[in-house]
Design a protein around this motif. Structure first.
Motif, short mmCIF file in Angstrom:
data_model
loop_
_atom_site.label_atom_id
_atom_site.label_comp_id
_atom_site.label_asym_id
_atom_site.label_seq_id
_atom_site.Cartn_x
_atom_site.Cartn_y
_atom_site.Cartn_z
N ARG A 32 0.86 -1.18 0.00
CA ARG A 32 0.00 0.00 0.00
C ARG A 32 0.89 1.22 0.00
NH1 ARG A 32 -5.22 1.81 3.47
NH2 ARG A 32 -5.99 3.11 1.78
N LEU A 33 0.62 2.17 -0.87
CA LEU A 33 1.46 3.36 -0.97
C LEU A 33 0.89 4.51 -0.14
CD1 LEU A 33 2.28 3.21 -4.79
CD2 LEU A 33 3.49 2.16 -2.88
N THR A 34 1.73 5.51 0.08
CA THR A 34 1.31 6.59 0.99
C THR A 34 0.17 7.43 0.41
OG1 THR A 34 3.14 7.86 0.07
CG2 THR A 34 3.50 6.85 2.22
N ASP A 35 -0.03 7.43 -0.91
CA ASP A 35 -1.15 8.20 -1.49
C ASP A 35 -2.46 7.40 -1.47
OD1 ASP A 35 -0.82 6.33 -3.45
OD2 ASP A 35 -0.45 7.75 -5.07
N GLY A 36 -2.43 6.23 -0.84
CA GLY A 36 -3.65 5.44 -0.71
C GLY A 36 -3.83 4.41 -1.81
N SER A 37 -3.00 4.50 -2.83
CA SER A 37 -3.12 3.51 -3.91
C SER A 37 -2.36 2.23 -3.53
CB SER A 37 -2.59 4.08 -5.22
OG SER A 37 -1.23 4.41 -5.09
N PHE A 38 -2.51 1.22 -4.34
CA PHE A 38 -1.80 -0.04 -4.12
C PHE A 38 -0.88 -0.31 -5.30
CE2 PHE A 38 -5.47 -0.57 -1.39
CZ PHE A 38 -4.98 -1.27 -0.30
N HIS A 39 0.19 -1.00 -5.00
CA HIS A 39 1.16 -1.38 -6.04
C HIS A 39 1.47 -2.86 -5.90
CE1 HIS A 39 5.57 -1.05 -7.64
NE2 HIS A 39 4.77 -1.58 -8.53
N GLY A 40 1.20 -3.61 -6.93
CA GLY A 40 1.54 -5.03 -6.93
C GLY A 40 2.70 -5.29 -7.88
N VAL A 41 3.58 -6.19 -7.50
CA VAL A 41 4.72 -6.55 -8.35
C VAL A 41 4.73 -8.07 -8.53
CG1 VAL A 41 7.23 -6.44 -8.66
CG2 VAL A 41 6.08 -4.70 -7.33
#
Lengths: 134, 132
Positions: free
Chosen positions: A115-124
């Motif tokens: 979970r990123l600080t801007d509220g979005s999510f990042h999957g790798v």
């Protein structure tokens, strides 16, 4: 005989395969001039593709790891995990059409979500593949 | 000391006592992890705090049949993963670990032989000093 490394052809093959999922696929997600993201979410981006030599005495080959990123917004990990599942069904043990090269292996190695600080999510996800000339 | 091939390495392992084999093997595995740490550190972004100095190799416990060492980032540079995967403030996917691992894989035999040569040289020097 192929005379160049398959970087561009491999990126095109990954793009073609991932486009079948039906959400936008980018090389780099578009940005606004202030640095904020202008990408339509959710989206996929093709990240670093690290190539290692995999030649034998008569044939050239490459052993690569390709990172596939998924970006999404929302209240849970679920939408992104579902997209990672779709990526898995397209790529894992799948086949890529890489111009001038034969793919002989494509395997998922890892997946991760942050979970990123801007509220979005990042999957790798990382997929490992082997290519040989032909 | 330069070891020119796996056959030479195997012959050295065969000819020395089992205890020395284990010590040499452990030192060799740690040497490989150290080389990977140096390579990843070289590729890590310059401007990111303590990151470069925080990538280190360390001995792992292993087992009777497995010799282990790891390359890891110490806690002071906990943010390494954001930079590795492109989640940092610059949004750049630095991928320094991925690039290091892919650079090492095709060359792993040479890396092993170099690390083994170094470990053997150090061990012989120590034995020579002890005997003197």
């Amino acid at each position: 005989m192929t005379t160049t490394a398959p970087g561009t052809a491999l990126a095109a093959a990954l793009y073609e395969a991932l486009s079948r999922i039906g959400i936008p696929v980018h090389a780099v997600p578009p940005q606004l001039s202030d640095g904020g993201s202008d990408a339509a979410y959710p989206c996929i981006s093709i990240g670093e593709v690290a190539m290692g030599q995999w030649d034998d005495s008569g044939t050239r080959g490459f052993d690569f790891v390709a990172r596939v990123h998924v970006w999404w917004r929302g209240g849970s990990k679920a939408p992104g995990l579902a997209i990672q599942d779709e990526i898995y069904s397209v790529l894992h043990r799948g086949s890529l059409t890489v111009d001038g090269w034969k793919d002989i292996l494509l395997d998922r190695q890892m997946s991760d979500v942050t979970r990123l600080t801007d509220g979005s999510f990042h999957g790798v996800c990382e997929y490992r593949g082997l290519l040989t000339e032909g | 000391m330069k070891i020119t091939g796996m056959d030479q390495a195997r012959a050295i392992f065969r000819e020395i006592a089992p205890r020395e084999v284990r010590n040499l093997g452990r030192a060799t595995v740690l040497g490989i992890a150290r080389r990977l740490a140096v390579d990843a550190s070289d590729r890590a972004p310059e401007s990111e705090g303590d990151l470069k100095g925080s990538i280190k190799a360390k001995r792992e416990r292993g087992s009777k049949t497995v010799l282990a060492a790891s390359t890891a980032v110490s806690r002071t540079a906990f943010y390494w993963r954001y930079l590795e995967y492109g989640q940092g403030p610059d949004s750049v996917e630095h991928a320094f670990f991925l690039k290091s691992v892919k650079a090492f894989e095709p060359d792993l035999e040479r890396v092993f032989l170099d690390a083994f040569g170094d470990a053997l040289e150090k061990r012989l020097l120590r034995l020579k000093r002890a005997a003197a």
